[in-house]
Scaffold this active site. Structure first.
Site, mmCIF file in Angstrom:
data_model
loop_
_atom_site.group_PDB
_atom_site.id
_atom_site.type_symbol
_atom_site.label_atom_id
_atom_site.label_comp_id
_atom_site.label_asym_id
_atom_site.label_seq_id
_atom_site.Cartn_x
_atom_site.Cartn_y
_atom_site.Cartn_z
ATOM 1 N N TYR A 44 87.057 -67.243 13.212
ATOM 2 C CA TYR A 44 87.765 -68.249 14.026
ATOM 3 C C TYR A 44 86.908 -68.762 15.175
ATOM 4 C CZ TYR A 44 91.707 -67.525 11.101
ATOM 5 O OH TYR A 44 92.494 -67.484 9.984
ATOM 6 N N ASN A 61 96.993 -77.930 9.628
ATOM 7 C CA ASN A 61 95.650 -77.761 10.173
ATOM 8 C C ASN A 61 95.698 -77.075 11.534
ATOM 9 O OD1 ASN A 61 94.866 -79.169 7.913
ATOM 10 N ND2 ASN A 61 94.690 -81.130 8.975
ATOM 11 N N ASP A 67 92.974 -77.360 13.492
ATOM 12 C CA ASP A 67 92.065 -78.104 14.380
ATOM 13 C C ASP A 67 92.902 -78.959 15.335
ATOM 14 O OD1 ASP A 67 91.528 -80.142 11.506
ATOM 15 O OD2 ASP A 67 92.594 -80.823 13.296
ATOM 16 N N HIS A 108 100.872 -73.869 11.336
ATOM 17 C CA HIS A 108 100.012 -72.708 11.084
ATOM 18 C C HIS A 108 99.233 -72.300 12.326
ATOM 19 C CE1 HIS A 108 99.935 -73.621 6.477
ATOM 20 N NE2 HIS A 108 101.063 -73.054 6.860
ATOM 21 N N CYS A 145 93.025 -61.622 28.776
ATOM 22 C CA CYS A 145 94.111 -62.572 28.573
ATOM 23 C C CYS A 145 94.254 -63.438 29.825
ATOM 24 C CB CYS A 145 95.416 -61.823 28.324
ATOM 25 S SG CYS A 145 96.893 -62.857 28.451
ATOM 26 N N GLY A 156 96.417 -85.160 2.244
ATOM 27 C CA GLY A 156 95.253 -84.274 2.298
ATOM 28 C C GLY A 156 95.571 -82.803 2.173
ATOM 29 N N THR A 157 96.516 -82.472 1.284
ATOM 30 C CA THR A 157 96.789 -81.054 1.071
ATOM 31 C C THR A 157 96.869 -80.761 -0.423
ATOM 32 O OG1 THR A 157 98.284 -79.192 1.560
ATOM 33 C CG2 THR A 157 99.296 -81.376 1.360
ATOM 34 N N SER A 158 96.388 -79.570 -0.783
ATOM 35 C CA SER A 158 96.328 -79.201 -2.202
ATOM 36 C C SER A 158 97.674 -78.740 -2.735
ATOM 37 C CB SER A 158 95.313 -78.055 -2.388
ATOM 38 O OG SER A 158 95.737 -76.922 -1.626
ATOM 39 N N ASN A 194 96.075 -88.382 -1.409
ATOM 40 C CA ASN A 194 95.177 -87.242 -1.558
ATOM 41 C C ASN A 194 93.960 -87.649 -2.387
ATOM 42 O OD1 ASN A 194 95.397 -84.427 -0.639
ATOM 43 N ND2 ASN A 194 95.016 -83.918 -2.782
HETATM 44 C C1 BV8 Z 1 105.052 -67.030 4.481
HETATM 45 C C2 BV8 Z 1 95.950 -70.602 8.852
HETATM 46 C C3 BV8 Z 1 106.984 -65.758 4.580
HETATM 47 C C4 BV8 Z 1 94.742 -69.843 8.557
HETATM 48 C C5 BV8 Z 1 96.993 -70.854 6.700
HETATM 49 C C6 BV8 Z 1 106.232 -68.658 -2.147
HETATM 50 C C7 BV8 Z 1 107.087 -68.882 -1.073
HETATM 51 C C8 BV8 Z 1 106.754 -68.472 0.217
HETATM 52 C C9 BV8 Z 1 105.521 -67.832 0.445
HETATM 53 C C10 BV8 Z 1 104.685 -67.615 -0.621
HETATM 54 C C11 BV8 Z 1 105.026 -68.011 -1.901
HETATM 55 N N1 BV8 Z 1 104.012 -67.638 -2.727
HETATM 56 C C12 BV8 Z 1 103.042 -67.056 -1.993
HETATM 57 C C13 BV8 Z 1 103.425 -67.002 -0.727
HETATM 58 C C14 BV8 Z 1 102.649 -66.420 0.357
HETATM 59 C C15 BV8 Z 1 101.674 -67.380 0.999
HETATM 60 C C16 BV8 Z 1 101.105 -68.403 0.076
HETATM 61 O O1 BV8 Z 1 101.579 -69.534 0.005
HETATM 62 N N2 BV8 Z 1 100.033 -68.009 -0.605
HETATM 63 C C17 BV8 Z 1 99.328 -68.915 -1.495
HETATM 64 C C18 BV8 Z 1 97.820 -68.628 -1.416
HETATM 65 C C19 BV8 Z 1 99.888 -68.727 -2.895
HETATM 66 N N3 BV8 Z 1 102.305 -68.038 2.119
HETATM 67 C C20 BV8 Z 1 102.349 -67.407 3.292
HETATM 68 O O2 BV8 Z 1 101.955 -66.275 3.456
HETATM 69 C C21 BV8 Z 1 102.966 -68.158 4.467
HETATM 70 N N4 BV8 Z 1 103.927 -67.319 5.092
HETATM 71 O O3 BV8 Z 1 105.351 -67.434 3.408
HETATM 72 O O4 BV8 Z 1 105.810 -66.200 5.222
HETATM 73 C C22 BV8 Z 1 107.623 -64.793 5.454
HETATM 74 C C23 BV8 Z 1 108.964 -64.584 5.280
HETATM 75 C C24 BV8 Z 1 109.583 -63.691 6.094
HETATM 76 C C25 BV8 Z 1 108.855 -63.017 7.068
HETATM 77 C C26 BV8 Z 1 107.516 -63.244 7.243
HETATM 78 C C27 BV8 Z 1 106.876 -64.137 6.430
HETATM 79 C C28 BV8 Z 1 101.948 -68.458 5.547
HETATM 80 C C29 BV8 Z 1 100.950 -69.439 5.057
HETATM 81 C C30 BV8 Z 1 100.014 -69.831 6.195
HETATM 82 C C31 BV8 Z 1 98.645 -69.252 5.957
HETATM 83 N N5 BV8 Z 1 97.716 -69.793 6.925
HETATM 84 N N6 BV8 Z 1 96.230 -71.364 7.646
HETATM 85 C C32 BV8 Z 1 93.534 -70.679 8.773
HETATM 86 O O5 BV8 Z 1 93.602 -71.924 8.808
HETATM 87 O O6 BV8 Z 1 92.479 -70.042 8.910
HETATM 88 S S1 BV8 Z 1 97.091 -71.669 5.237
HETATM 89 C C33 BV8 Z 1 95.655 -72.484 4.873
HETATM 90 O O7 BV8 Z 1 95.892 -73.172 3.628
HETATM 91 C C34 BV8 Z 1 95.302 -73.591 5.837
HETATM 92 O O8 BV8 Z 1 96.033 -73.630 7.006
HETATM 93 C C35 BV8 Z 1 95.617 -74.854 5.083
HETATM 94 O O9 BV8 Z 1 96.303 -75.719 5.882
HETATM 95 C C36 BV8 Z 1 96.505 -74.375 4.012
HETATM 96 C C37 BV8 Z 1 96.640 -75.280 2.837
HETATM 97 O O10 BV8 Z 1 95.380 -75.730 2.477
HETATM 98 P P1 BV8 Z 1 95.144 -77.320 2.524
HETATM 99 O O11 BV8 Z 1 95.345 -77.798 3.922
HETATM 100 O O12 BV8 Z 1 95.946 -77.970 1.479
HETATM 101 O O13 BV8 Z 1 93.618 -77.392 2.218
HETATM 102 P P2 BV8 Z 1 92.927 -77.291 0.778
HETATM 103 O O14 BV8 Z 1 91.473 -77.101 1.022
HETATM 104 O O15 BV8 Z 1 93.676 -76.313 -0.059
HETATM 105 O O16 BV8 Z 1 93.179 -78.732 0.134
HETATM 106 C C38 BV8 Z 1 92.614 -79.868 0.728
HETATM 107 C C39 BV8 Z 1 93.111 -81.062 -0.057
HETATM 108 O O17 BV8 Z 1 92.586 -82.246 0.550
HETATM 109 C C40 BV8 Z 1 92.645 -81.074 -1.512
HETATM 110 O O18 BV8 Z 1 93.755 -81.363 -2.338
HETATM 111 C C41 BV8 Z 1 91.619 -82.217 -1.565
HETATM 112 O O19 BV8 Z 1 91.682 -82.918 -2.779
HETATM 113 C C42 BV8 Z 1 92.074 -83.091 -0.439
HETATM 114 N N7 BV8 Z 1 90.999 -83.865 0.197
HETATM 115 C C43 BV8 Z 1 89.715 -83.472 0.422
HETATM 116 N N8 BV8 Z 1 89.062 -84.465 1.062
HETATM 117 C C44 BV8 Z 1 89.955 -85.484 1.251
HETATM 118 C C45 BV8 Z 1 91.194 -85.101 0.704
HETATM 119 N N9 BV8 Z 1 92.271 -85.900 0.716
HETATM 120 C C46 BV8 Z 1 92.137 -87.110 1.304
HETATM 121 N N10 BV8 Z 1 90.984 -87.557 1.853
HETATM 122 C C47 BV8 Z 1 89.874 -86.767 1.845
HETATM 123 N N11 BV8 Z 1 88.735 -87.228 2.393
#
Ligand code: BV8
Length: 237
Positions: free
Chosen positions: A56, A92, A94, A109, A136, A176-178, A202
């Protein structure tokens, strides 16, 4: 065509890609060989806090070298000119939407520029290096700061506010999200359930593309300003 009053917008890493901020799951989506799911968890922090703090610190330091792009600026312009309700929800961590001028903004997030103290539970603006174990800003205790980031397995911020906005929106726009991460990836289905028109912009079809009424493929820097001009001119989607 539907008359639009209330808009909810969800953004992901793709909107910041043209500013030079790496996405998570693209070809450059690994950070020094780590998948985000492997470093962005409470377990990873407990296992190797130094690795996670450095993950981070690197990304926080990069904020000083990047700037909002045309897509961020267009969304800020839309907020300023839109007569109805508008809520911008970003996944995001950022600060590019903030620096572009968006105010009706929710970081579900968390944010790189915020520190969370586990001693006093206080959150404070933070721009330094947390791996150096600073005190802190609120309670002056050392050794208790973590990134104010929602990790996998943790509850995203302001979910009640988000869920209410999804029940009331006429238009849900995803940019812009997958669609790989929940609960954000499920917002389109909630919005549709409550009758909203849904639009995805996207570079590639997201995992949830089939849920959207409309999908526009291309770069956010081109698609978003064009869409903002369109909706400000016609109020329709
Ligand atoms: C939770 C901070 C519950 C970290 C992040 C089903 C239901 C509920 C939960 C789950 C579920 N199945 C699994 C889960 C658990 C999990 C999850 O979803 N896992 C995934 C991997 C399967 N979810 C969680 O754990 C969440 N919490 O559910 O809590 C709970 C209930 C009770 C009590 C307690 C808890 C928490 C999720 C948050 C995790 N933290 N970020 C950090 O940033 O370091 S998530 C992380 O992925 C990022 O924040 C990011 O925002 C997020 C998604 O990624 P994207 O932003 O979409 O980025 P990516 O690279 O994937 O895609 C980019 C896209 O842009 C692409 O499609 C590309 O084509 C496109 N692109 C590229 N360039 C361009 C463009 N588009 C336009 N123009 C361009 N130029």
């Amino acid at each position: 065509m539907k008359d639009i009053q209330n808009i909810v917008i969800l953004t992901g890493a793709g909107i910041s890609a043209e500013s030079g901020v790496a996405t998570f799951r693209g070809p450059d989506g690994l950070w020094e060989g780590h998948r985000v799911e492997d470093v962005a968890t409470p377990e990873a922090f407990a296992r190797d806090s130094d690795l996670v703090q450095k993950f981070y610190d690197e990304r926080r330091a990069q904020l000083a070298t990047v700037a909002p792009n045309a897509a961020h600026l267009a969304l800020a312009e839309l907020e300023a000119k839109w007569p109805g309700d508008l809520l911008l929800i970003t996944q995001n961590v950022d600060d590019l939407h903030d620096r572009a001028g968006s105010q009706k903004l929710l970081h579900m997030h968390g944010e790189l520029s915020s520190a969370w103290c586990l001693a006093c539970d206080g959150r404070s603006p933070f721009t330094g290096q947390m791996a150096l174990d600073p005190a802190c800003p609120q309670c002056d205790q050392f050794g208790h700061l973590r990134p104010d980031i929602v990790w996998f397995g943790e509850m995203p911020y302001q979910m009640e506010r988000i869920e209410l906005a999804l029940t009331q929106c006429d238009l849900f726009v995803s940019i812009g999200t997958s669609g790989a991460v929940y609960p954000a990836a499920g917002f389109v289905q909630s919005a549709r359930h409550y009758g909203a028109e849904t639009l995805e912009m996207n570079l590639d079809p997201s995992e949830g593309s089939f849920h959207f009424h409309q999908s526009r493929m291309g770069r956010a820097g081109e698609l978003v300003p064009a869409w903002v001009e369109e909706i400000l001119s016609h109020g329709l989607c």
